[in-house]
Design a protein around this motif. Sequence first.
Motif, PDB file in Angstrom:
ATOM      1  N   ARG A  18       0.757  -1.216  -0.012  1.00 52.70           N
ATOM      2  CA  ARG A  18      -0.019   0.036  -0.118  1.00 52.70           C
ATOM      3  C   ARG A  18       0.772   1.182   0.128  1.00 52.70           C
ATOM      4  O   ARG A  18       0.764   1.907   0.843  1.00 52.70           O
ATOM      5  N   GLY A  19       1.826   1.472  -1.001  1.00 53.86           N
ATOM      6  CA  GLY A  19       2.507   2.696  -1.075  1.00 53.86           C
ATOM      7  C   GLY A  19       3.707   2.640  -0.332  1.00 53.86           C
ATOM      8  O   GLY A  19       3.627   3.234   0.963  1.00 53.86           O
ATOM      9  N   ILE A  20       4.678   2.162  -0.706  1.00 52.79           N
ATOM     10  CA  ILE A  20       5.997   2.038   0.299  1.00 52.79           C
ATOM     11  C   ILE A  20       6.994   2.901  -0.539  1.00 52.79           C
ATOM     12  O   ILE A  20       7.349   2.878  -1.789  1.00 52.79           O
ATOM     13  N   ASP A  21       7.913   3.553   0.177  1.00 51.78           N
ATOM     14  CA  ASP A  21       9.219   4.281  -0.163  1.00 51.78           C
ATOM     15  C   ASP A  21      10.231   3.275   0.396  1.00 51.78           C
ATOM     16  O   ASP A  21      10.523   3.120   1.299  1.00 51.78           O
ATOM     17  N   VAL A  22      11.312   3.053  -0.833  1.00 54.79           N
ATOM     18  CA  VAL A  22      12.105   2.161  -0.345  1.00 54.79           C
ATOM     19  C   VAL A  22      13.396   2.713  -1.094  1.00 54.79           C
ATOM     20  O   VAL A  22      13.343   2.828  -2.443  1.00 54.79           O
ATOM     21  N   HIS A  23      14.638   2.576  -0.390  1.00 55.60           N
ATOM     22  CA  HIS A  23      16.125   3.021  -1.182  1.00 55.60           C
ATOM     23  C   HIS A  23      17.099   2.272  -0.737  1.00 55.60           C
ATOM     24  O   HIS A  23      17.394   2.260   0.391  1.00 55.60           O
ATOM     25  N   VAL A  24      17.475   1.445  -1.873  1.00 55.18           N
ATOM     26  CA  VAL A  24      18.543   0.504  -1.420  1.00 55.18           C
ATOM     27  C   VAL A  24      19.763   0.773  -2.102  1.00 55.18           C
ATOM     28  O   VAL A  24      19.857   1.089  -3.193  1.00 55.18           O
ATOM     29  N   ARG A  25      20.880   1.137  -1.285  1.00 62.90           N
ATOM     30  CA  ARG A  25      22.375   1.540  -1.714  1.00 62.90           C
ATOM     31  C   ARG A  25      22.956   0.320  -2.073  1.00 62.90           C
ATOM     32  O   ARG A  25      23.087  -0.599  -1.607  1.00 62.90           O
ATOM     33  N   ARG A  26      23.916   0.757  -3.043  1.00 60.56           N
ATOM     34  CA  ARG A  26      24.877  -0.270  -3.391  1.00 60.56           C
ATOM     35  C   ARG A  26      25.748  -0.819  -2.222  1.00 60.56           C
ATOM     36  O   ARG A  26      26.399   0.001  -1.526  1.00 60.56           O
ATOM     37  N   GLY A  27      25.925  -2.190  -2.226  1.00 61.40           N
ATOM     38  CA  GLY A  27      26.746  -2.693  -1.280  1.00 61.40           C
ATOM     39  C   GLY A  27      26.100  -3.169  -0.139  1.00 61.40           C
ATOM     40  O   GLY A  27      26.802  -3.782   0.911  1.00 61.40           O
ATOM     41  N   GLU A  28      24.941  -2.625   0.328  1.00 58.62           N
ATOM     42  CA  GLU A  28      24.464  -2.805   1.625  1.00 58.62           C
ATOM     43  C   GLU A  28      23.533  -4.303   1.614  1.00 58.62           C
ATOM     44  O   GLU A  28      23.308  -4.527   0.439  1.00 58.62           O
ATOM     45  N   ALA A  29      23.292  -4.508   2.869  1.00 59.86           N
ATOM     46  CA  ALA A  29      22.212  -5.775   2.884  1.00 59.86           C
ATOM     47  C   ALA A  29      21.121  -4.954   3.551  1.00 59.86           C
ATOM     48  O   ALA A  29      21.139  -4.446   4.823  1.00 59.86           O
ATOM     49  N   PHE A  30      19.928  -5.017   2.691  1.00 61.38           N
ATOM     50  CA  PHE A  30      18.770  -4.415   3.170  1.00 61.38           C
ATOM     51  C   PHE A  30      17.636  -5.445   3.486  1.00 61.38           C
ATOM     52  O   PHE A  30      17.425  -6.338   2.620  1.00 61.38           O
ATOM     53  N   GLY A  31      16.952  -5.284   4.559  1.00 63.42           N
ATOM     54  CA  GLY A  31      15.864  -6.381   4.869  1.00 63.42           C
ATOM     55  C   GLY A  31      14.404  -5.924   4.924  1.00 63.42           C
ATOM     56  O   GLY A  31      14.289  -4.510   5.019  1.00 63.42           O
ATOM     57  N   PHE A  32      13.605  -6.624   4.621  1.00 57.83           N
ATOM     58  CA  PHE A  32      12.283  -6.420   4.881  1.00 57.83           C
ATOM     59  C   PHE A  32      11.598  -7.476   5.824  1.00 57.83           C
ATOM     60  O   PHE A  32      11.502  -8.535   5.639  1.00 57.83           O
ATOM     61  N   LEU A  33      11.432  -6.835   7.074  1.00 60.37           N
ATOM     62  CA  LEU A  33      10.861  -7.754   8.103  1.00 60.37           C
ATOM     63  C   LEU A  33       9.525  -7.453   8.515  1.00 60.37           C
ATOM     64  O   LEU A  33       9.039  -6.358   8.490  1.00 60.37           O
ATOM     65  N   GLY A  34       8.964  -8.600   8.551  1.00 57.66           N
ATOM     66  CA  GLY A  34       7.427  -8.511   8.846  1.00 57.66           C
ATOM     67  C   GLY A  34       6.763 -10.027   8.744  1.00 57.66           C
ATOM     68  O   GLY A  34       7.326 -10.981   8.261  1.00 57.66           O
ATOM     69  N   PRO A  35       5.626 -10.093   9.311  1.00 58.80           N
ATOM     70  CA  PRO A  35       4.922 -11.568   9.327  1.00 58.80           C
ATOM     71  C   PRO A  35       4.549 -11.954   7.916  1.00 58.80           C
ATOM     72  O   PRO A  35       4.453 -11.080   6.992  1.00 58.80           O
ATOM     73  N   ASN A  36       4.210 -13.049   7.748  1.00 59.85           N
ATOM     74  CA  ASN A  36       3.496 -13.519   6.768  1.00 59.85           C
ATOM     75  C   ASN A  36       2.245 -12.793   6.172  1.00 59.85           C
ATOM     76  O   ASN A  36       1.530 -12.422   7.090  1.00 59.85           O
ATOM     77  N   GLY A  37       2.122 -12.482   4.876  1.00 59.57           N
ATOM     78  CA  GLY A  37       1.022 -11.666   4.494  1.00 59.57           C
ATOM     79  C   GLY A  37       1.303  -9.909   4.577  1.00 59.57           C
ATOM     80  O   GLY A  37       0.599  -9.380   4.461  1.00 59.57           O
ATOM     81  N   ALA A  38       2.447  -9.555   5.101  1.00 60.59           N
ATOM     82  CA  ALA A  38       3.040  -8.156   5.065  1.00 60.59           C
ATOM     83  C   ALA A  38       3.145  -7.434   3.892  1.00 60.59           C
ATOM     84  O   ALA A  38       3.025  -6.291   3.867  1.00 60.59           O
ATOM     85  N   GLY A  39       3.267  -8.288   2.929  1.00 62.34           N
ATOM     86  CA  GLY A  39       3.310  -7.731   1.523  1.00 62.34           C
ATOM     87  C   GLY A  39       5.048  -7.331   1.164  1.00 62.34           C
ATOM     88  O   GLY A  39       5.411  -7.289   0.095  1.00 62.34           O
ATOM     89  N   LYS A  40       5.822  -8.405   1.839  1.00 62.30           N
ATOM     90  CA  LYS A  40       7.147  -8.695   1.515  1.00 62.30           C
ATOM     91  C   LYS A  40       7.423  -9.333   0.297  1.00 62.30           C
ATOM     92  O   LYS A  40       8.171  -8.686  -0.668  1.00 62.30           O
ATOM     93  N   SER A  41       6.657 -10.366   0.237  1.00 60.80           N
ATOM     94  CA  SER A  41       6.818 -11.301  -1.033  1.00 60.80           C
ATOM     95  C   SER A  41       6.598 -10.339  -2.486  1.00 60.80           C
ATOM     96  O   SER A  41       7.208 -10.587  -3.354  1.00 60.80           O
ATOM     97  N   SER A  42       5.347  -9.778  -2.233  1.00 64.42           N
ATOM     98  CA  SER A  42       4.896  -8.955  -3.454  1.00 64.42           C
ATOM     99  C   SER A  42       5.905  -7.952  -3.756  1.00 64.42           C
ATOM    100  O   SER A  42       6.072  -7.877  -5.008  1.00 64.42           O
ATOM    101  N   THR A  43       6.466  -7.342  -2.774  1.00 67.51           N
ATOM    102  CA  THR A  43       7.442  -6.169  -3.396  1.00 67.51           C
ATOM    103  C   THR A  43       8.756  -6.868  -3.738  1.00 67.51           C
ATOM    104  O   THR A  43       9.271  -6.353  -4.646  1.00 67.51           O
ATOM    105  N   MET A  44       9.165  -7.849  -3.369  1.00 65.82           N
ATOM    106  CA  MET A  44      10.259  -8.761  -3.970  1.00 65.82           C
ATOM    107  C   MET A  44      10.024  -8.970  -5.493  1.00 65.82           C
ATOM    108  O   MET A  44      11.031  -8.864  -6.332  1.00 65.82           O
ATOM    109  N   ARG A  45       8.807  -9.593  -5.589  1.00 63.11           N
ATOM    110  CA  ARG A  45       8.743 -10.028  -6.715  1.00 63.11           C
ATOM    111  C   ARG A  45       8.438  -8.760  -7.963  1.00 63.11           C
ATOM    112  O   ARG A  45       8.725  -8.689  -8.977  1.00 63.11           O
ATOM    113  N   MET A  46       8.239  -7.544  -7.365  1.00 61.23           N
ATOM    114  CA  MET A  46       8.058  -6.449  -8.339  1.00 61.23           C
ATOM    115  C   MET A  46       9.433  -5.877  -8.441  1.00 61.23           C
ATOM    116  O   MET A  46       9.796  -5.830  -9.539  1.00 61.23           O
TER     117      MET A  46
END
Lengths: 304, 276
Positions: A18-46
């Motif tokens: 539902r409208g997220i802002d994300v900025h991932v920089r080169r060389g970092e390890a960036f995480g999406f933490l949340g329970p099942n159904g939080a929208g993590k996998s949908s974000t990953m697939r995009m």
Amino acid sequence: MVEAKALAKRFGEFEAVRGIDVHVRRGEAFGFLGPNGAGKSSTMRMIASVSPRSDGELKVLGMDPDREGPRIRARLGVVPQQDNLDTELTVRQNLHVYGRYFGLSRARVRAKAEELMEFAQLTDRADDEVDSLSGGMKRRLTIARSLVNDPDLLLLDEPTTGLDPQARHLLWDRLFRLKTTGVTLIITTHYMDEAEQLCDRLVVMDGGRIAAEGSPSELIARYSTREVLELRFPPGEQEPAVERVTDLAERVEVLPDRLLLYTAAGEAALEQAHARGLRPASSLVRRSTLEDVFLRLTGRSLVE
Amino acid sequence: MSERALTARPRARDHARVVGSWRAAWLRVEGHWTWYRRYWTSNLYSSGLQPLLFLVAMGIGFGSQVEPGAATGGLSYLHYVAPALLVAGSVQNAIGESTYPVLSGFKWQKDYLAVTSTPVTPGQLLGGQLIWVGLRLALAGTVYALIAWAFGAWLGPGVALAVLVAVATGVACAAPMMAVAATTYDEGTRFAAIFRFLVMPMVLFAGTFFPITQIPPGARWLAWISPLWHGNELARGAALGGLEPLAALGHVAYLAALFAAGGLAARHYFYKRLVV
């Protein structure tokens, strides 16, 4: 590496992201933490450029996934939530076949496969069928496969879900090594220890939204206390105890099986509780974790 | 060693890149070939030798009781039935290869998800599947043709063209079946129904074992709309001669139309299922 603004994903009526802002920089390890159904996998697939966005902006490696999907995917490594290895081929053949889809020469995939099998500690299983591997080995092979094209960005969706502790630690070690070589990692997980181990920076997701963003230690400092006192009571005794401990901590969380007292000094709070005549069945003083951050932000546990 | 190797930048020609569409489809074929080399014996048995059992039983065994007559164009029953068994076997293979194996790519093995995470697109993946089925059919058809030749089932070199017809008819059937598989979300129960109620009747009644002029006129259209009848007519024309050019063109056009419509539908549903 990834730039998202007001990114949204809908499946019919259902709003997964539902409208997220994300900025991932080169060389970092960036995480999406949340329970099942939080929208993590949908974000990953995009981000993986296999799922068109419903709204908002998204740039992956500086390109628009809607228009340049194949070019983006050529530079990504993808570790999906469920292994999708070719189970009837050998370990080595899986790497060969997959590498070829990236336009690599036969000689190149042959050399790369040897190198990756060593990295994934699968060299002695090179000619075994994938069907015969353990869950942890399959996972390592999936990760090895995702590296066959020397990706600039590696996407890991729940990399250690379903693995036993030993297999998880081995996998974390491999991912940590990758990180030190400069590969940018994006990880989704519902395990707070995994997020703490691997992520430089993470967002806490819940219900398709980002609830908080920062490094694990920043998030803990911002949303929790230094220590946590856990009190377990015999059945029936927890409820009357709640009001007698509320003033011992900055905040008290009531879970079905225990009380969590958030305080800078856990031992001191425990002594005071004892002084008031409270007799918990067991007690534990520990440091705050991302689990506590999540509980604070959403009122729920990560793993339910 | 591994760390250094992982960080070392690959040489320019070793860089991952997006390959052209035909190349991408061909790489999918290459992947299948890797698998086939491990399992070719059992595959070749079921796809190539099964029609031969039919040929022996029907063409030689049952055929020994059949007098050459008007229905067989004055030919022995073996010569009459051999080209059609080639096509019927090919169609059954093609449909089999386009049901559970394709559904598995989406649902069980999920290897389609793996392939489309790479620069390869769903359309190229579908193309690779169709080419692969075509190659399998060509191989099975050739094996069948060679062994049938030893039985004296062929009259001349037209059999080479009949093998091509068998491959084309099979691929024309594979395309719509892949569309069906891509829209199947359960365990594939409909595939069994398709085999029982569409494929088997088609094999039995679409001019494989006897001319469709034996079918009552009211029901004959069922044979006309079946792709196998068009394939059978073409294969007999190729192996035995006697097919009018205009009729041949009509049969080819029918199969081409089936392939085009089925292929477009399959492409649509492959994208719908893989890009969500």
